[in-house]
Design a protein around this motif. Sequence first.
Motif, PDB file in Angstrom:
ATOM      1  N   THR A   1       0.859  -1.173   0.000  1.00 64.95           N
ATOM      2  CA  THR A   1       0.000   0.000   0.000  1.00 64.95           C
ATOM      3  C   THR A   1       0.900   1.230   0.000  1.00 64.95           C
ATOM      4  OG1 THR A   1      -1.628  -1.194   1.338  1.00 64.95           O
ATOM      5  CG2 THR A   1      -1.898   1.182   1.156  1.00 64.95           C
ATOM      6  N   ILE A   2       0.724   2.090  -0.972  1.00 62.18           N
ATOM      7  CA  ILE A   2       1.558   3.284  -1.106  1.00 62.18           C
ATOM      8  C   ILE A   2       0.710   4.516  -0.802  1.00 62.18           C
ATOM      9  CG2 ILE A   2       2.957   4.659  -2.687  1.00 62.18           C
ATOM     10  CD1 ILE A   2       3.669   2.060  -4.136  1.00 62.18           C
ATOM     11  N   HIS A   3       1.145   5.318   0.126  1.00 61.17           N
ATOM     12  CA  HIS A   3       0.364   6.480   0.554  1.00 61.17           C
ATOM     13  C   HIS A   3      -0.026   7.332  -0.652  1.00 61.17           C
ATOM     14  CE1 HIS A   3      -0.781  10.195   2.633  1.00 61.17           C
ATOM     15  NE2 HIS A   3      -0.913   9.446   3.725  1.00 61.17           N
ATOM     16  N   ARG A   4      -1.238   7.832  -0.605  1.00 61.82           N
ATOM     17  CA  ARG A   4      -1.773   8.579  -1.749  1.00 61.82           C
ATOM     18  C   ARG A   4      -0.937   9.815  -2.091  1.00 61.82           C
ATOM     19  NH1 ARG A   4      -7.425  10.549   1.087  1.00 61.82           N
ATOM     20  NH2 ARG A   4      -6.532  11.800   2.793  1.00 61.82           N
ATOM     21  N   HIS A   5      -0.191  10.327  -1.100  1.00 60.22           N
ATOM     22  CA  HIS A   5       0.707  11.457  -1.393  1.00 60.22           C
ATOM     23  C   HIS A   5       1.730  11.057  -2.448  1.00 60.22           C
ATOM     24  CE1 HIS A   5       3.623  14.702  -0.846  1.00 60.22           C
ATOM     25  NE2 HIS A   5       4.549  13.771  -0.628  1.00 60.22           N
ATOM     26  N   TYR A   6       2.358   9.879  -2.263  1.00 63.57           N
ATOM     27  CA  TYR A   6       3.344   9.398  -3.243  1.00 63.57           C
ATOM     28  C   TYR A   6       2.668   8.952  -4.533  1.00 63.57           C
ATOM     29  CZ  TYR A   6       6.969   9.446   0.360  1.00 63.57           C
ATOM     30  OH  TYR A   6       7.875   9.824   1.320  1.00 63.57           O
ATOM     31  N   ALA A   7       1.481   8.325  -4.390  1.00 58.41           N
ATOM     32  CA  ALA A   7       0.766   7.873  -5.586  1.00 58.41           C
ATOM     33  C   ALA A   7       0.426   9.047  -6.485  1.00 58.41           C
ATOM     34  CB  ALA A   7      -0.506   7.137  -5.172  1.00 58.41           C
ATOM     35  N   SER A   8       0.132  10.190  -5.877  1.00 52.61           N
ATOM     36  CA  SER A   8      -0.164  11.400  -6.649  1.00 52.61           C
ATOM     37  C   SER A   8       1.108  12.057  -7.164  1.00 52.61           C
ATOM     38  CB  SER A   8      -0.947  12.386  -5.779  1.00 52.61           C
ATOM     39  OG  SER A   8      -1.147  13.617  -6.447  1.00 52.61           O
ATOM     40  N   GLN A   9       2.121  12.146  -6.302  1.00 55.24           N
ATOM     41  CA  GLN A   9       3.371  12.798  -6.685  1.00 55.24           C
ATOM     42  C   GLN A   9       4.057  12.091  -7.853  1.00 55.24           C
ATOM     43  OE1 GLN A   9       6.129  13.155  -3.431  1.00 55.24           O
ATOM     44  NE2 GLN A   9       7.733  14.092  -4.669  1.00 55.24           N
ATOM     45  N   TYR A  10       3.991  10.758  -7.852  1.00 55.10           N
ATOM     46  CA  TYR A  10       4.656   9.969  -8.895  1.00 55.10           C
ATOM     47  C   TYR A  10       3.628   9.240  -9.779  1.00 55.10           C
ATOM     48  CZ  TYR A  10       8.590  10.677  -5.696  1.00 55.10           C
ATOM     49  OH  TYR A  10       9.556  11.228  -4.888  1.00 55.10           O
ATOM     50  N   SER A  11       2.499   9.878 -10.020  1.00 57.01           N
ATOM     51  CA  SER A  11       1.387   9.225 -10.725  1.00 57.01           C
ATOM     52  C   SER A  11       1.777   8.700 -12.098  1.00 57.01           C
ATOM     53  CB  SER A  11       0.201  10.189 -10.853  1.00 57.01           C
ATOM     54  OG  SER A  11       0.582  11.358 -11.574  1.00 57.01           O
ATOM     55  N   LYS A  12       2.513   9.474 -12.876  1.00 59.84           N
ATOM     56  CA  LYS A  12       2.893   9.030 -14.223  1.00 59.84           C
ATOM     57  C   LYS A  12       3.863   7.853 -14.148  1.00 59.84           C
ATOM     58  CE  LYS A  12       1.609  10.298 -17.415  1.00 59.84           C
ATOM     59  NZ  LYS A  12       0.541   9.805 -18.335  1.00 59.84           N
ATOM     60  N   ILE A  13       4.727   7.856 -13.157  1.00 58.55           N
ATOM     61  CA  ILE A  13       5.671   6.739 -12.994  1.00 58.55           C
ATOM     62  C   ILE A  13       4.919   5.453 -12.652  1.00 58.55           C
ATOM     63  CG2 ILE A  13       7.431   5.825 -11.430  1.00 58.55           C
ATOM     64  CD1 ILE A  13       8.745   8.567 -11.525  1.00 58.55           C
ATOM     65  N   PHE A  14       3.955   5.526 -11.738  1.00 54.56           N
ATOM     66  CA  PHE A  14       3.176   4.333 -11.405  1.00 54.56           C
ATOM     67  C   PHE A  14       2.354   3.877 -12.599  1.00 54.56           C
ATOM     68  CE2 PHE A  14       3.838   5.809  -6.957  1.00 54.56           C
ATOM     69  CZ  PHE A  14       4.472   4.669  -6.507  1.00 54.56           C
ATOM     70  N   GLU A  15       1.898   4.822 -13.420  1.00 54.47           N
ATOM     71  CA  GLU A  15       1.156   4.466 -14.630  1.00 54.47           C
ATOM     72  C   GLU A  15       2.041   3.692 -15.598  1.00 54.47           C
ATOM     73  OE1 GLU A  15      -0.394   6.881 -18.523  1.00 54.47           O
ATOM     74  OE2 GLU A  15      -0.846   7.757 -16.564  1.00 54.47           O
ATOM     75  N   ILE A  16       3.283   4.149 -15.773  1.00 56.35           N
ATOM     76  CA  ILE A  16       4.223   3.469 -16.668  1.00 56.35           C
ATOM     77  C   ILE A  16       4.532   2.070 -16.149  1.00 56.35           C
ATOM     78  CG2 ILE A  16       6.611   3.480 -17.525  1.00 56.35           C
ATOM     79  CD1 ILE A  16       6.407   6.575 -17.588  1.00 56.35           C
ATOM     80  N   LEU A  17       4.795   1.954 -14.844  1.00 56.05           N
ATOM     81  CA  LEU A  17       5.101   0.649 -14.258  1.00 56.05           C
ATOM     82  C   LEU A  17       3.923  -0.305 -14.365  1.00 56.05           C
ATOM     83  CD1 LEU A  17       6.992   1.758 -11.003  1.00 56.05           C
ATOM     84  CD2 LEU A  17       7.996   0.712 -13.043  1.00 56.05           C
ATOM     85  N   GLU A  18       2.713   0.219 -14.192  1.00 53.70           N
ATOM     86  CA  GLU A  18       1.532  -0.637 -14.292  1.00 53.70           C
ATOM     87  C   GLU A  18       1.280  -1.030 -15.736  1.00 53.70           C
ATOM     88  OE1 GLU A  18      -3.124  -0.824 -12.774  1.00 53.70           O
ATOM     89  OE2 GLU A  18      -2.016   1.072 -12.659  1.00 53.70           O
TER      90      GLU A  18
END
Length: 501
Positions: free
Chosen positions: A335-352
Amino acid sequence: MNDSFYEESDAGLILAAEECPPEKFAGYHSFSQSDEIIIRKLSAHGPVLLRGGRGSGKSALLIESHRRMRAAGTVFSIYMSLRYLPLLQSDGDEYIGHFCSLLSKAIASELNAQNLSAEFDIAENEVSLQISLAKLAQALSKRIVILFDDAAHIGREKPLEIFFDLFRTLSSSATSCKASIYPGVTKFGVRFDVFNDSTVIDISRSNVLADGNYFIEVIKARYPNLANRDIFSDRLTPEIFAKLVGRAVVGNMRAFILACNRFDDRVRISIPEVNTCIIAMAEDYYWPLMEEVAPKLGVYEPLITPSMSIFEAIIDHLCKPLRGNVKATAQDRVTIHRHYASQYSKIFEILEYLGFIAKREASRGMKSGGRGPVFAVNLCSILEKVPNKRLTIEMINDWIEARPDLAEIHQSAATFSSITIPELSRDDSLGILNKSIDVLAKSRAYPYGLTEDKIYRLKGAGIVTVQHLAEASDADLLKIDMVGRAAIRRMRDVMQQAIWM
């Protein structure tokens, strides 16, 4: 040169359903009970968005829906790939013009393929396209279903707003639009409400408990030898093997097929062989994906390095309890805190999108306070960092039963403290287009790439960049000595893989 040579030597390219020869499609694809539900929704009335990462099976589901609708004859369906270079390089009215022309030609071609007497004129704008579709539905006395594949591209997001505007405009009582998209698409435009203007279907198979029999069904259909209990050691069964490999690749079908290919000729499979395969997938499949995708990310190309850093930080966080002998099995979900999920949103999108991670839940409360999305992480990269890189039956059972507690990366954690995000350029052109044709050579990024001989011949004909190859016609390529239809297909497939996500 002939197509049979192409199919035998480059069977891996058939992993991409949209590149599979139509006459071979049924032989290479099978569909589970859960897939059947999705296919019915794609064939039913109403707009649908099919969302999933690269290699998750979106194209196969769209094509199978089209095949069945065509066979039934009660609906007139059109399958249309939007892998068309001018669409990536245009915007506004120019994009609309290319789109309307491309769709008009696809409709005319489908009418001809089905020997239907109705005609369809080339439309120049969305208004004339709407009128022509309404007339066609009336002339055929059938509902029309349009299946758009590869509608979205991470590296070229601006035209997406125009596409979804067209998607909404063309949807009517007589015409149903369906499209495949990737996780994280946000630029739907001001006129398109993703949940009110469409039904969103997520393809996510990372939870092998929820999809209990899915992967064994795939194995039985495509790899009957791997469904034989006799070839497995005492502690392995075909069902355990299927669930483990499916979970290892977070449910990604392309990765699952590539992993199973490593066992197709084995007469005996035990845990050490599975161990070797999973480690090899990390080295030969996952990390090369980063190398392959970087030049096609456009304005987001500089995010590849921090994407790798963030993923490595997540893996290190998941494996940390093992180093202190606190746990015997690495945590595989976080579970990744929404602060980081928002800050690195494009990176998580690429990884997903690439299948490194898969979102399990959009939001969950954290023990440490706050909320955040839950991600499942591929086991290949985890096992690569496990001490001794040794897979045990206990780890297998824990992972497929989802026993390890969720790891957490909370807001005050230092996990991502060393990550820096570079400033993005305003130039959103795709770097891959200006790359030398040499980048399409066989490599870890393009295992089915071009031979040195073919690259030499292309350069001799003045085709020196990827864009030159994309713009060359079949007639131009056939003029090159020792280049036949099979070689052209190979060139097109590798070029498509290089440009599109």
